[in-house]
Design a protein around this motif. Structure first.
Motif, PDB file in Angstrom:
ATOM      1  N   HIS A   1       0.814  -1.219   0.000  1.00  0.00           N
ATOM      2  CA  HIS A   1       0.000   0.000   0.000  1.00  0.00           C
ATOM      3  C   HIS A   1       0.846   1.267   0.000  1.00  0.00           C
ATOM      4  CE1 HIS A   1      -3.649  -2.281   1.916  1.00  0.00           C
ATOM      5  NE2 HIS A   1      -3.600  -2.424   0.603  1.00  0.00           N
ATOM      6  N   ASP A   2       2.041   1.181   0.577  1.00  0.00           N
ATOM      7  CA  ASP A   2       2.899   2.370   0.629  1.00  0.00           C
ATOM      8  C   ASP A   2       3.801   2.497  -0.595  1.00  0.00           C
ATOM      9  OD1 ASP A   2       4.707   0.341   1.065  1.00  0.00           O
ATOM     10  OD2 ASP A   2       5.293   0.970   3.077  1.00  0.00           O
ATOM     11  N   GLY A   3       3.597   1.625  -1.593  1.00  0.00           N
ATOM     12  CA  GLY A   3       4.349   1.736  -2.837  1.00  0.00           C
ATOM     13  C   GLY A   3       5.608   0.904  -2.898  1.00  0.00           C
ATOM     14  N   GLU A   4       6.031   0.281  -1.785  1.00  0.00           N
ATOM     15  CA  GLU A   4       7.215  -0.568  -1.784  1.00  0.00           C
ATOM     16  C   GLU A   4       6.919  -1.887  -2.508  1.00  0.00           C
ATOM     17  OE1 GLU A   4      10.355  -0.040  -0.527  1.00  0.00           O
ATOM     18  OE2 GLU A   4       9.700   2.040  -0.298  1.00  0.00           O
ATOM     19  N   PRO A   5       7.912  -2.463  -3.206  1.00  0.00           N
ATOM     20  CA  PRO A   5       7.676  -3.713  -3.940  1.00  0.00           C
ATOM     21  C   PRO A   5       7.516  -4.911  -3.009  1.00  0.00           C
ATOM     22  CG  PRO A   5       9.985  -3.083  -4.076  1.00  0.00           C
ATOM     23  CD  PRO A   5       9.281  -1.937  -3.422  1.00  0.00           C
ATOM     24  N   ILE A   6       6.686  -5.866  -3.417  1.00  0.00           N
ATOM     25  CA  ILE A   6       6.520  -7.126  -2.693  1.00  0.00           C
ATOM     26  C   ILE A   6       7.430  -8.158  -3.329  1.00  0.00           C
ATOM     27  CG2 ILE A   6       4.898  -8.952  -2.036  1.00  0.00           C
ATOM     28  CD1 ILE A   6       2.651  -6.896  -2.302  1.00  0.00           C
ATOM     29  N   THR A   7       8.268  -8.810  -2.508  1.00  0.00           N
ATOM     30  CA  THR A   7       9.220  -9.792  -3.036  1.00  0.00           C
ATOM     31  C   THR A   7       9.136 -11.086  -2.229  1.00  0.00           C
ATOM     32  OG1 THR A   7      11.068  -9.178  -1.599  1.00  0.00           O
ATOM     33  CG2 THR A   7      10.760  -7.866  -3.611  1.00  0.00           C
ATOM     34  N   SER A   8       9.912 -12.053  -2.639  1.00  0.00           N
ATOM     35  CA  SER A   8       9.953 -13.326  -1.920  1.00  0.00           C
ATOM     36  C   SER A   8      10.484 -13.142  -0.499  1.00  0.00           C
ATOM     37  CB  SER A   8      10.819 -14.332  -2.680  1.00  0.00           C
ATOM     38  OG  SER A   8      12.123 -13.826  -2.885  1.00  0.00           O
ATOM     39  N   ASP A   9      11.240 -12.074  -0.261  1.00  0.00           N
ATOM     40  CA  ASP A   9      11.725 -11.809   1.095  1.00  0.00           C
ATOM     41  C   ASP A   9      10.565 -11.585   2.062  1.00  0.00           C
ATOM     42  OD1 ASP A   9      14.408 -12.027   0.414  1.00  0.00           O
ATOM     43  OD2 ASP A   9      14.583  -9.905  -0.102  1.00  0.00           O
TER      44      ASP A   9
END
Length: 656
Positions: free
Chosen positions: A139-147
């Motif tokens: 929601h804050d624009g940060e990417p979603i990754t496997s981490d």
């Protein structure tokens, strides 16, 4: 008309001028003028009609972006955190909308992909490789990754966080392959793992520096409620006393799936039903969940009432470690015949439930029904009970022929009995030895009851020997028979949460009518979990159990789960059942799972560790202005929002 126009206009190929129109109207009669205007009107109307008809035929009504929806909830949010399984529907509702999982449920209760683009199953079902979608954003624009995925599962598996989800992830290894790919390694094959992947994912960049001791159990703040779902936090309104009045969510423009048509979705919290009803009458609430329809007749007149199918059921569980009267299996059958499920559906659930005869819920999962089915039959129940009661014999009986020289317990019983009669054995000795004094007393007893003892044998005097006729009269007179019970005592334990007390009240009426004497013990949920179940301190228990989208009754019926905190409430043990439960859990295809579970239900209905009662619907009400709600099956109440992004208030027309 054409001849008239031809005479007036010498150049008909040109459109008439203003002067020519005036000349026309000056020579037309009143009737001709009226006809002319009618002709013009019909021509214009036909043109408009053709245009509109073309427009409507070649366009369709579609949802449009706009509008807001408000859900009414009684109570306050407490544990809004995907790591913890709150027992409050309100908490789960908010988590469901704000956060996303790797998998999710659709409107028909089926498991489909959510954050993942695809997945593959390897090594005979022991390895799941998943690949995330492209360009996923929080929601804050940060990417979603496997981490983020690995971080969330590690939190769940870490005992310091005390997540109740930990048991589902025990022994599962997770490995990062790429920034978008993760591999899960299972200790053994488990066909239901796809449902385990519905767990909501947390953003690593928000929580990675918070220790287990400082991680808030409830994330009720704009700082922590950062997810990837179709709506995101806009505002949290508080009352002056600090309680939450409203949580306002707004449309997530970065959502990876279909973006919501609603601009806002809010949860409004009320102290009690009275406040909620006021809001409903003032149109301040567009939807809410309900248990008792009868209490909201006026408030829901302009609302649609939905009964959503849920894979949960209520049942009566017999305790194999403390069966009591139900050691006699025939009395279990009597209890089953005495149970009127249709009355439960009518009087407790207001027709919003279905009768069930099996723990695998055939009507929900489209399985075949069990072979054994105990339909309500009051007469049969009463017959079984009376037959069972009549089989109970008195405790004291003379069974031997007695005479001078006999001794032992029965002689002592005889002397005790004769001594009750002052005219038969006054001041008689009770020593267990049949002597002359005892014989004389027997003679007096026989002659006292000549008609019953001596006359049938054509005897005028007593013999002093205790034989069949004398024994029968002694048994009838000397011993107070144990009062033959007219009812079978039953103690039913349950929890104080709706609808359990309401079900017990109805069951007591039914069972007492059949010939049981029912005692109800209602305990708190805390007492049930901390005392009743751990100590097996119940005879029969009314409780509910829930399955997932992939039916796995293993926790409820496998013998390995019969000791607390296992969920095998009935302490049921069966090797054939264990084998089928294991086979169903590891099934590689739905067909194999179904065949195993259908065999299992036939064993369970034959062994009768429980009486299965009803599968209630989840009752949900929505304003008629809300369109696009298409949910039919859910695994839990929060899943009614599984297609919330398709709900809409506004419409538009667009070309087909």
């Amino acid at each position: 008309m054409n001849n008239l126009l031809g005479r007036l206009f010498k150049k008909p190929t040109k459109f008439p001028s203003k002067k020519q129109w005036k000349r026309l109207f000056s020579v037309l009669s009143k009737k001709e003028k009226n006809l002319f205007f009618v002709f013009v009107f019909l021509l214009a109307f036909s043109g408009v009609f053709l245009i509109l008809n073309f427009y409507f035929k070649n366009t369709k009504i579609s949802p449009a972006i706009g509008g807001s929806y408000t859900e009414g909830i009684i109570g306050q949010p407490r544990i809004i955190n995907p790591l913890y399984l709150s027992n409050q529907d309100a908490d789960r509702d908010i988590v469901e909308i704000i956060f996303s999982g790797l998998m999710k449920y659709d409107e028909n209760g089926q498991i489909i992909k959510d954050l993942i683009q695809n997945y593959s199953i390897k090594e005979q079902g022991k390895v799941y490789d998943i690949t995330l979608r492209d360009n996923l954003l929080w929601h804050d624009g940060e990417p979603i990754t496997s981490d983020d995925v690995i971080f969330t599962i590690n939190l769940i598996q870490n005992p310091e966080y005390q997540s109740p989800l930990r048991v589902k992830w025990a022994g599962i290894l997770i490995e990062k392959i790429t920034s978008r790919t993760v591999s899960f390694k299972l200790p053994k094959k488990y066909a239901g793992f796809a449902e385990t992947l519905t767990v909501k994912i947390l953003p690593k960049h928000i929580f990675e520096n918070i220790s287990p001791q400082n991680l808030p159990m409830s994330l009720v703040s704009e700082e922590y409620l950062v997810g990837s779902g179709p709506f995101k936090i806009k505002k949290i309104d508080h009352e002056q006393n600090g309680s939450i009045k409203k949580i306002i969510l707004e449309r997530n423009k970065n959502y990876y799936g279909q973006k919501s048509f609603l601009k806002e979705l809010s949860f409004a919290f009320f102290n009690d039903e009275k406040d909620l009803k006021k809001a409903l009458l003032l149109n301040g609430v567009d939807g809410f969940a309900i248990n008792d329809l009868s209490g909201y007749k006026n408030e829901i007149k302009s609302m649609k009432v939905y009964g959503l199918a849920v894979p949960r059921y209520f049942a009566i569980f017999f305790n194999a470690k403390n069966e009591g009267v139900f050691k006699d299996t025939i009395l279990k059958e009597a209890l089953a015949y005495a149970t009127n499920k249709e009355d439960l559906i009518k009087n407790v659930f207001f027709e919003k439930a279905q009768a069930v005869n099996s723990p695998i819920l055939p009507t929900f999962f489209d399985f075949n029904q069990p072979k054994t089915d105990y339909q309500f039959d009051l007469t049969k129940a009463q017959q079984i009970i009376q037959k069972s009661l009549s089989a109970v014999s008195p405790a004291g009986q003379f069974t031997q022929n007695l005479k001078v020289g006999s001794n032992g317990k029965e002689v002592e019983m005889l002397q005790t009995c004769l001594a009750k009669f002052s005219d038969v054995y006054p001041n008689g000795e009770i020593n267990g030895n049949f002597g002359e004094k005892t014989k004389a007393a027997v003679v007096k007893f026989q002659e006292k009851y000549t008609a019953e003892i001596l006359a049938p044998s054509n005897l005028a005097k007593g013999t002093g020997d205790v034989k069949a006729a004398t024994r029968e009269k002694l048994n009838a007179i000397c011993f107070e028979k144990e009062a033959i019970k007219s009812k079978v005592p039953v103690t039913l334990t349950t929890c104080d949460k709706f609808p359990l007390p309401e079900i017990t009240k109805e069951l007591k009426k039914q069972w007492d009518t059949a010939g049981f004497e029912t005692t109800i013990e209602i305990v708190s949920l805390a007492d049930l979990q901390n005392t009743v179940l751990p100590k097996n301190s119940f005879n029969i228990l009314l409780f509910g159990e829930a399955l997932g989208a992939i039916p796995d009754p293993f926790p409820f019926w496998h013998s390995s789960q019969k000791d607390y905190p296992g969920l095998n409430i009935a302490n049921y043990t069966s090797k054939p059942a264990d084998t089928l439960l294991e086979k169903a859990r590891e099934a590689e295809t739905p067909e194999i799972r179904q065949a195993s579970l259908e065999q299992l239900q036939n064993i369970l209905t034959q062994d009768m560790p429980a009486i299965f009662l009803v599968r209630p619907d989840y009752i949900y009400t929505l304003s008629e202005k809300i369109k696009g709600f298409a949910v039919t099956k859910i695994t839990e109440p929060a899943k009614r929002f599984s297609n919330v992004e398709t709900w809409y208030l506004k419409t538009k027309r667009e070309w087909k």
